[in-house]
Design an enzyme around this catalytic site. Structure first.
Site, PDB file in Angstrom:
ATOM      1  NE  ARG A 145      -5.291  48.023 -28.428  1.00 27.86           N
ATOM      2  CZ  ARG A 145      -4.990  49.071 -27.668  1.00 27.86           C
ATOM      3  NH1 ARG A 145      -5.919  49.743 -27.047  1.00 27.86           N
ATOM      4  NH2 ARG A 145      -3.757  49.445 -27.522  1.00 27.86           N
ATOM      5  CG  HIS A 162      -7.522  52.091 -22.745  1.00 32.76           C
ATOM      6  ND1 HIS A 162      -6.363  52.836 -22.698  1.00 32.76           N
ATOM      7  CD2 HIS A 162      -7.757  51.857 -24.056  1.00 32.76           C
ATOM      8  CE1 HIS A 162      -5.925  53.050 -23.920  1.00 32.76           C
ATOM      9  NE2 HIS A 162      -6.745  52.458 -24.772  1.00 32.76           N
TER      10      HIS A 162
END
Length: 128
Positions: free
Chosen positions: A79, A84
């Protein structure tokens, strides 16, 4: 005592994993790699799974430790890498995850369902 959200987090994981698997049903890898819409849908499902896994790890650490067969850290890590490093998503890893890790996760979630409901119990074994 605060409300037990563990079953909700596991439900979110189960729904997102089921969705991701259904999104690629009937597709080969080449079809997936050329279908941006399906890629985005699967990636969003992986984000949901990772968010829910993070909630379990943070709020229900004993439960996560009691189920080391589940790749909690890997789900959170995936995730984070997606969120990011969005422009560097490795679609081969996404494909392999939905083909192998998610079906296994669904089996694990089914197996530990009763344990999640036990989080509602006090030390004396009685429901709050």
């Amino acid at each position: 005592m605060s409300e037990n959200r563990l079953p909700d987090y596991l439900d979110h994981m189960q729904q997102a994993a089921t969705d991701a698997c259904s999104f690629v049903e009937g597709l080969g890898k080449d079809d997936f790699l050329s279908d941006r819409r399906t890629q985005q849908a699967v990636i969003m499902s992986l984000i949901i799974i990772g968010e829910a896994a993070t909630k379990v790890m943070d709020s229900y650490a004993e439960f996560a430790h009691a189920h080391p067969e589940v790749s909690w850290r890997s789900m959170r890590g995936m995730r984070n890498r997606i969120a990011h490093g969005y422009f560097d998503i490795n679609l081969d890893v996404v494909w392999n995850t939905v083909q192998t890790a998610l079906p296994e996760l669904l089996r694990q979630l089914s197996a530990m369902r009763g344990d999640a409901n036990d989080e509602d119990r006090n030390d004396d074994g009685m429901a709050p």
